[in-house]
Design an enzyme around this catalytic site. Structure first.
Site, PDB file in Angstrom:
ATOM      1  CD  GLU A 101       0.457 -12.841   6.164  1.00 57.37           C
ATOM      2  OE1 GLU A 101       1.609 -12.653   5.905  1.00 57.37           O
ATOM      3  OE2 GLU A 101      -0.307 -13.168   5.511  1.00 57.37           O
ATOM      4  NE  ARG A 167      10.974 -13.933  -0.479  1.00 62.37           N
ATOM      5  CZ  ARG A 167       9.654 -13.568  -0.537  1.00 62.37           C
ATOM      6  NH1 ARG A 167       8.779 -12.909   0.673  1.00 62.37           N
ATOM      7  NH2 ARG A 167       8.726 -13.950  -1.436  1.00 62.37           N
TER       8      ARG A 167
HETATM    9  C1  PRP Z   1       2.213 -11.028   1.147  1.00 59.57           C
HETATM   10  C2  PRP Z   1       1.856 -10.868   2.748  1.00 59.57           C
HETATM   11  C3  PRP Z   1       0.464 -11.548   2.844  1.00 59.57           C
HETATM   12  C4  PRP Z   1      -0.173 -10.971   1.790  1.00 59.57           C
HETATM   13  C5  PRP Z   1      -0.893  -9.769   2.312  1.00 59.57           C
HETATM   14  O1  PRP Z   1       2.313 -12.095   0.682  1.00 59.57           O
HETATM   15  O2  PRP Z   1       2.978 -12.033   3.045  1.00 59.57           O
HETATM   16  O3  PRP Z   1       0.592 -12.941   2.822  1.00 59.57           O
HETATM   17  O4  PRP Z   1       0.584 -10.455   0.835  1.00 59.57           O
HETATM   18  O5  PRP Z   1      -1.655  -9.066   1.415  1.00 59.57           O
HETATM   19  P1  PRP Z   1      -3.271  -8.772   1.405  1.00 59.57           P
HETATM   20  O6  PRP Z   1      -3.471  -8.467   2.788  1.00 59.57           O
HETATM   21  O7  PRP Z   1      -3.498  -7.931   0.252  1.00 59.57           O
HETATM   22  O8  PRP Z   1      -3.737 -10.184   0.983  1.00 59.57           O
HETATM   23  P2  PRP Z   1       2.862 -12.280  -0.922  1.00 59.57           P
HETATM   24  O9  PRP Z   1       1.562 -13.172  -1.699  1.00 59.57           O
HETATM   25  O10 PRP Z   1       3.695 -11.401  -1.506  1.00 59.57           O
HETATM   26  O11 PRP Z   1       3.756 -13.829  -0.732  1.00 59.57           O
HETATM   27  P3  PRP Z   1       5.258 -13.733   0.321  1.00 59.57           P
HETATM   28  O12 PRP Z   1       4.864 -13.621   1.488  1.00 59.57           O
HETATM   29  O13 PRP Z   1       5.738 -15.323  -0.355  1.00 59.57           O
HETATM   30  O14 PRP Z   1       6.195 -12.596  -0.345  1.00 59.57           O
END
Ligand code: PRP
Length: 183
Positions: A101, A167
């Protein structure tokens, strides 16, 4: 948006690369003699995962990608409802899965993702995140590998977006409302 916010660099590219090397070395040691299946959570983790992979010294390594949605469109808050938009391509049965992540925030996404992947009989599931915001956690998720632990600030760059942009910044910055106090 640039008019309302200013971006303050937090982690320079060299610092990120140095830390990724350390994390990758630890992963190489921990998975010695075992298979390792890295799953990148799209889209934010792509840059971190690429750099991490280049630094992991391991022959028995495979990769996959998954796309989940947890935030409403244009939203900054996790909704808690996690939907798989693109599933992984291959079986994880008997694999040592490492979920990669960019940022761990409330933990909603990883909590659901782990629950989903755990039903598919992997040998193990661990988590690696470039950034960890423990103060925001709503679910009891503890990452196994962390690049940097940060306060509750809005970050972008090195894969992380601001309304889908930035990004591609080669460093991590925090977005601060103009006029707001910051160090
Ligand atoms: C972000 C990040 C994780 C999530 C974490 O993704 O990449 O997947 O949020 O947040 P949480 O712990 O509160 O669940 P996002 O939905 O922004 O998508 P992206 O990676 O495409 O930007």
């Amino acid at each position: 948006m640039e008019n309302k916010y200013e971006f303050i660099p937090m982690f320079k590219e060299e610092e990120i690369l140095r830390r990724i090397k350390e994390v990758a070395n630890q992963i190489s040691l921990d998975y010695k003699g075992q298979n390792l299946h890295c799953i990148c959570v799209l889209k934010g983790a792509t840059i971190f995962m690429s750099q991490l992979l280049k630094n992991i010294k391991h022959d028995n390594l495979t990769i996959d990608y998954i796309s989940v949605s947890s935030y409403g469109i244009g939203g900054r808050e996790s909704s808690g409802v996690v939907k798989i938009l693109k599933d992984i391509d291959s079986s994880i049965e008997g694999k040592n899965v490492l979920i990669v992540e960019d940022i761990l925030d409330t933990g909603n996404t990883l909590d659901r993702l782990i629950a989903i992947l755990a039903t598919r009989n992997p040998n193990s599931i661990k988590m690696c995140t470039m950034l960890d915001k423990p103060s925001r956690r709503l679910k009891p998720i503890k990452p196994d590998y962390v690049g940097f632990t940060i306060d509750n600030v809005f970050v972008l760059g090195y894969g992380l977006d601001f309304d889908e942009y930035y990004r591609n910044l080669p460093y991590v910055a925090k977005a601060v409302e103009k006029g707001e106090e910051h160090e």
